[in-house]
Design an enzyme around this catalytic site. Structure first.
Site, PDB file in Angstrom:
ATOM      1  N   PRO A  73       0.976  -1.399  -0.364  1.00 23.95           N
ATOM      2  CA  PRO A  73       0.205   0.274  -0.303  1.00 23.95           C
ATOM      3  C   PRO A  73       0.166   1.131  -0.247  1.00 23.95           C
ATOM      4  O   PRO A  73       1.824   1.216   0.316  1.00 23.95           O
ATOM      5  CB  PRO A  73      -0.305  -0.154   0.670  1.00 23.95           C
ATOM      6  CG  PRO A  73      -0.091  -1.464   2.443  1.00 23.95           C
ATOM      7  CD  PRO A  73       0.374  -1.834   1.405  1.00 23.95           C
ATOM      8  N   ASN A  74       0.206   2.450  -0.818  1.00 21.28           N
ATOM      9  CA  ASN A  74       0.547   3.317  -1.026  1.00 21.28           C
ATOM     10  C   ASN A  74       2.229   3.778  -1.781  1.00 21.28           C
ATOM     11  O   ASN A  74       2.495   4.480  -1.631  1.00 21.28           O
ATOM     12  CB  ASN A  74       0.902   4.354   0.835  1.00 21.28           C
ATOM     13  CG  ASN A  74      -0.347   4.164   1.102  1.00 21.28           C
ATOM     14  OD1 ASN A  74      -1.505   4.709   1.009  1.00 21.28           O
ATOM     15  ND2 ASN A  74      -0.040   3.221   2.361  1.00 21.28           N
ATOM     16  N   TYR A 102      11.157   8.933   1.069  1.00 19.40           N
ATOM     17  CA  TYR A 102      11.368   8.243   0.235  1.00 19.40           C
ATOM     18  C   TYR A 102      11.732   8.645  -1.596  1.00 19.40           C
ATOM     19  O   TYR A 102      11.459   7.641  -2.627  1.00 19.40           O
ATOM     20  CB  TYR A 102       9.391   7.417  -0.835  1.00 19.40           C
ATOM     21  CG  TYR A 102       8.968   6.738   0.785  1.00 19.40           C
ATOM     22  CD1 TYR A 102       9.530   5.841   1.470  1.00 19.40           C
ATOM     23  CD2 TYR A 102       7.997   7.532   1.358  1.00 19.40           C
ATOM     24  CE1 TYR A 102       9.047   4.859   2.636  1.00 19.40           C
ATOM     25  CE2 TYR A 102       7.541   6.611   2.900  1.00 19.40           C
ATOM     26  CZ  TYR A 102       8.038   5.654   3.311  1.00 19.40           C
ATOM     27  OH  TYR A 102       7.403   5.235   4.328  1.00 19.40           O
ATOM     28  N   ASN A 107       8.349  -5.210  -1.553  1.00 22.87           N
ATOM     29  CA  ASN A 107       8.505  -4.477  -0.359  1.00 22.87           C
ATOM     30  C   ASN A 107       6.332  -4.572  -0.360  1.00 22.87           C
ATOM     31  O   ASN A 107       5.929  -3.854  -1.078  1.00 22.87           O
ATOM     32  CB  ASN A 107       8.651  -2.859  -1.082  1.00 22.87           C
ATOM     33  CG  ASN A 107       8.516  -1.973  -0.172  1.00 22.87           C
ATOM     34  OD1 ASN A 107       8.209  -2.462   1.125  1.00 22.87           O
ATOM     35  ND2 ASN A 107       8.871  -0.377  -1.308  1.00 22.87           N
ATOM     36  N   ALA A 145       3.442  -0.810   4.469  1.00 23.56           N
ATOM     37  CA  ALA A 145       2.667  -1.156   5.548  1.00 23.56           C
ATOM     38  C   ALA A 145       2.363  -2.810   6.293  1.00 23.56           C
ATOM     39  O   ALA A 145       2.744  -2.473   7.701  1.00 23.56           O
ATOM     40  CB  ALA A 145       1.294  -0.008   5.976  1.00 23.56           C
ATOM     41  N   HIS A 194       4.198  -4.880   8.091  1.00 25.17           N
ATOM     42  CA  HIS A 194       4.156  -4.749   9.567  1.00 25.17           C
ATOM     43  C   HIS A 194       3.356  -5.791  10.658  1.00 25.17           C
ATOM     44  O   HIS A 194       3.381  -5.210  11.606  1.00 25.17           O
ATOM     45  CB  HIS A 194       4.467  -2.870  10.640  1.00 25.17           C
ATOM     46  CG  HIS A 194       5.882  -2.560   9.655  1.00 25.17           C
ATOM     47  ND1 HIS A 194       7.081  -2.698   9.887  1.00 25.17           N
ATOM     48  CD2 HIS A 194       5.701  -1.616   9.145  1.00 25.17           C
ATOM     49  CE1 HIS A 194       8.065  -1.815   8.660  1.00 25.17           C
ATOM     50  NE2 HIS A 194       7.244  -0.977   8.141  1.00 25.17           N
ATOM     51  N   ASP A 251       1.972 -15.263   5.680  1.00 26.01           N
ATOM     52  CA  ASP A 251       1.629 -16.951   5.199  1.00 26.01           C
ATOM     53  C   ASP A 251       1.282 -16.882   3.897  1.00 26.01           C
ATOM     54  O   ASP A 251       2.124 -18.976   3.160  1.00 26.01           O
ATOM     55  CB  ASP A 251       0.599 -17.489   6.455  1.00 26.01           C
ATOM     56  CG  ASP A 251       0.194 -17.782   7.661  1.00 26.01           C
ATOM     57  OD1 ASP A 251       1.754 -17.510   8.128  1.00 26.01           O
ATOM     58  OD2 ASP A 251      -0.821 -17.172   8.329  1.00 26.01           O
ATOM     59  N   SER A 308      13.681   2.669   2.333  1.00 29.77           N
ATOM     60  CA  SER A 308      13.450   3.664   4.146  1.00 29.77           C
ATOM     61  C   SER A 308      14.212   3.220   4.925  1.00 29.77           C
ATOM     62  O   SER A 308      14.192   1.165   4.518  1.00 29.77           O
ATOM     63  CB  SER A 308      12.904   4.711   4.677  1.00 29.77           C
ATOM     64  OG  SER A 308      11.824   3.127   4.900  1.00 29.77           O
TER      65      SER A 308
HETATM   66  C1  DQA Z   1       8.303   1.351   3.718  1.00 27.41           C
HETATM   67  C2  DQA Z   1       8.155   1.088   4.966  1.00 27.41           C
HETATM   68  C3  DQA Z   1       7.810   1.095   5.234  1.00 27.41           C
HETATM   69  O1  DQA Z   1       7.245   0.881   7.425  1.00 27.41           O
HETATM   70  C4  DQA Z   1       6.290   1.891   5.123  1.00 27.41           C
HETATM   71  O2  DQA Z   1       4.980   1.435   5.651  1.00 27.41           O
HETATM   72  C5  DQA Z   1       6.122   1.947   4.030  1.00 27.41           C
HETATM   73  C6  DQA Z   1       7.537   1.739   2.824  1.00 27.41           C
HETATM   74  C7  DQA Z   1      10.017   1.678   2.304  1.00 27.41           C
HETATM   75  O3  DQA Z   1       9.627   1.036   1.595  1.00 27.41           O
HETATM   76  O4  DQA Z   1      10.280   2.089   3.101  1.00 27.41           O
HETATM   77  O5  DQA Z   1       4.885   2.421   3.068  1.00 27.41           O
HETATM   78  O6  DQA Z   1       8.093  -0.363   3.390  1.00 27.41           O
END
Ligand code: DQA
Length: 153
Positions: free
Chosen positions: A13-14, A26, A77, A80, A83, A90, A105
């Site tokens: 996501p995002n 980022y 990747n 979120a 975490h 799974d 990051s």
């Molecule tokens: C991320 C790090 C994650 O903590 C965050 O929620 C992201 C991007 C990264 O690529 O640094 O969305 O995976």
């Protein structure tokens, strides 16, 4: 012609907002830029790739299930969901294919809730803090595992 191993590059996501999302963390590189670069590097390394992004946990899980048996490796990747998601973990664990976890990051230099990952202990490697280059390093690590080295004559 022998077939090339398929590596799935999955983004959570995002990450579709890369380029404009918190550029101080980022960077300015877009996900489309990362995909282009991954395709060039994969070609050089002898890998086929497919590249996906979803903002939805269930979509990612279903996609991973579809790749079960077809993907020889994964670059993930999970953003979120890294975490939070036992379900993504799974699904990847059920694939029995090497996985490299990537973060743009350095998650360990950020908030404590980013220090736990549901993927790291089932990953071949974790690459965090190298920006978009992390995807290239991950593809190299998988190619090292999956592509037979040329025989020296
Ligand atoms: C991320 C790090 C994650 O903590 C965050 O929620 C992201 C991007 C990264 O690529 O640094 O969305 O995976």
């Amino acid at each position: 012609m022998t077939s090339r191993p398929l590596v799935a590059v999955l983004n959570g996501p995002n990450l579709n907002l890369l380029g404009t999302r918190q550029p101080e963390i980022y960077g300015r590189t877009t996900l489309a830029d990362i995909e282009r670069r991954c395709r060039v590097v994969a070609q050089e390394l002898g890998l086929d790739i497919e590249f996906r992004q979803s903002n939805h946990e269930g979509v990612l899980v279903e996609h991973i299930q579809e790749l079960r048996g077809a993907a020889a490796g994964f670059v993930v990747n999970a953003a979120a969901y890294t975490h939070t998601s036992v379900a993504v973990r799974d699904a990847l664990a059920a694939c029995d294919a090497p996985l490299v976890e990537v973060h743009l990051s350095n998650v360990y230099a950020r908030e404590p809730f980013r220090h736990h990952s549901y993927l790291s202990d089932i990953a071949l490697a974790v690459i965090t803090g190298c920006g978009p280059l992390g995807y290239e390093f991950a593809l190299s690590a998988l190619a090292h595992r999956l592509v037979p080295a040329p025989t020296l004559s």
